[in-house]
Design a protein around this motif. Structure first.
Motif, PDB file in Angstrom:
ATOM      1  N   LEU A 186      16.090   0.600  -1.377  1.00 33.46           N
ATOM      2  CA  LEU A 186      14.844   1.178  -1.891  1.00 33.46           C
ATOM      3  C   LEU A 186      13.632   0.690  -1.091  1.00 33.46           C
ATOM      4  O   LEU A 186      12.682   1.438  -0.868  1.00 33.46           O
ATOM      5  N   GLU A 187      13.671  -0.570  -0.654  1.00 36.33           N
ATOM      6  CA  GLU A 187      12.584  -1.090   0.173  1.00 36.33           C
ATOM      7  C   GLU A 187      12.521  -0.352   1.509  1.00 36.33           C
ATOM      8  O   GLU A 187      11.445  -0.039   2.021  1.00 36.33           O
ATOM      9  N   MET A 188      13.680  -0.079   2.094  1.00 37.46           N
ATOM     10  CA  MET A 188      13.713   0.688   3.340  1.00 37.46           C
ATOM     11  C   MET A 188      13.217   2.106   3.105  1.00 37.46           C
ATOM     12  O   MET A 188      12.468   2.675   3.912  1.00 37.46           O
TER      13      MET A 188
ATOM     14  N   PHE B 241       7.014   2.629   4.269  1.00 38.30           N
ATOM     15  CA  PHE B 241       5.654   2.949   4.700  1.00 38.30           C
ATOM     16  C   PHE B 241       4.817   3.592   3.606  1.00 38.30           C
ATOM     17  O   PHE B 241       3.795   4.216   3.870  1.00 38.30           O
ATOM     18  N   GLN B 242       5.254   3.429   2.352  1.00 37.27           N
ATOM     19  CA  GLN B 242       4.443   3.916   1.238  1.00 37.27           C
ATOM     20  C   GLN B 242       4.776   3.114  -0.017  1.00 37.27           C
ATOM     21  O   GLN B 242       5.847   2.519  -0.104  1.00 37.27           O
ATOM     22  N   LYS B 243       3.858   3.119  -0.945  1.00 35.07           N
ATOM     23  CA  LYS B 243       4.099   2.409  -2.190  1.00 35.07           C
ATOM     24  C   LYS B 243       5.117   3.174  -3.034  1.00 35.07           C
ATOM     25  O   LYS B 243       5.061   4.407  -3.114  1.00 35.07           O
ATOM     26  N   PRO B 244       6.054   2.456  -3.655  1.00 37.17           N
ATOM     27  CA  PRO B 244       7.058   3.147  -4.481  1.00 37.17           C
ATOM     28  C   PRO B 244       6.416   3.826  -5.681  1.00 37.17           C
ATOM     29  O   PRO B 244       5.493   3.292  -6.302  1.00 37.17           O
TER      30      PRO B 244
END
Length: 239
Positions: free
Chosen positions: A20-22, A26-29
């Motif tokens: 999920l981090e990957m 480049f954007q906030k979850p």
């Protein structure tokens, strides 16, 4: 030859977080990570005598976690350190850690391919052999073919992951590994290492000194430019 690990239970959530981090690099979850947590497993479902810690490394922070974990293992080992890696293009810090461990009596072994996938990178790796062999590090080349496994084993723990012993893995790539401790898993990995060493050729310092002249010319040149050549992937234009 390669190595894989299957995880069951709560440790899997670490891998989910890495994905999920990957996915949101480049954007906030825009979702709650907890929604992806697997159902809590019953304590008796998975019996173990140790621990697992999946971890990830990224070039976007200021810490070379993949390299640091290996250096910490080498600095704390007392009996042995076995390493399998497809490539060997190491920093001065890693070279010192390997040599210091061997000099204080630790049985340090590096398993390399016997048949490379990238000849130039293989010659680059061989240019790092001399100080390691002189310090007492044992280098094995897997006779049947290519080694794709990335793992390290010591008396206290084992790691299996994606981390090569090279500049790209340590400084440029997204990588991950699973740190494991436990009598059973460590013994399984140790037996596999020992069986593989039996199928491999141990490179001696005398053998390295008596290698063909063409290698004696090529290796120092490649070593001089190894970081630049490897990071820019110039091997596709050579050999």
């Amino acid at each position: 030859k390669d190595t894989g690990v299957r995880l069951l239970g709560e440790g899997v959530f670490n891998l989910t977080i890495m994905f999920l981090e990957m996915w949101n690099a480049f954007q906030k979850p825009d979702f709650d990570y907890e929604a992806f947590r697997p159902h809590r497993w019953h304590p008796e479902t998975f019996k173990t005598d140790g621990y697992v810690i999946p971890y990830a490394d990224t070039p976007l922070d200021n810490e070379e976690l993949g390299e640091n974990v290996y250096i910490n293992i080498l600095s704390q080992a007392k009996d042995y350190v076995y390493i399998a890696t497809p490539y060997l293009l190491i920093s001065d810090e890693m070279e010192r850690a390997l040599c210091l461990a061997a000099k204080r009596g630790v049985d340090v072994r590096i398993l390399m391919p016997g048949i490379p996938d990238k000849p130039m990178v293989f010659y680059m790796a061989k240019s790092y052999y001399p100080p390691l062999l002189e310090a007492g590090v044992k280098i094995y080349e897997y006779t049947p073919g290519f080694v794709h496994a990335k793992q390290i084993l010591t008396e206290d723990a084992a790691i299996v992951g994606t981390i090569n012993m090279d500049y790209r893995s340590y400084y440029l790539h997204y990588e991950n590994g699973i740190w494991m401790s436990g009598e059973q898993i460590q013994e399984d990995i140790r037996k596999d290492f020992c069986a593989t060493f039996e199928e491999s050729h141990e490179v001696s310092y005398e053998e390295w000194k008596n290698r063909p002249r063409r290698y004696k010319f090529i290796e120092p040149v490649l070593n001089l430019f190894s970081i630049l050549l490897y990071m820019l992937d110039f091997q596709q234009f050579l050999f």
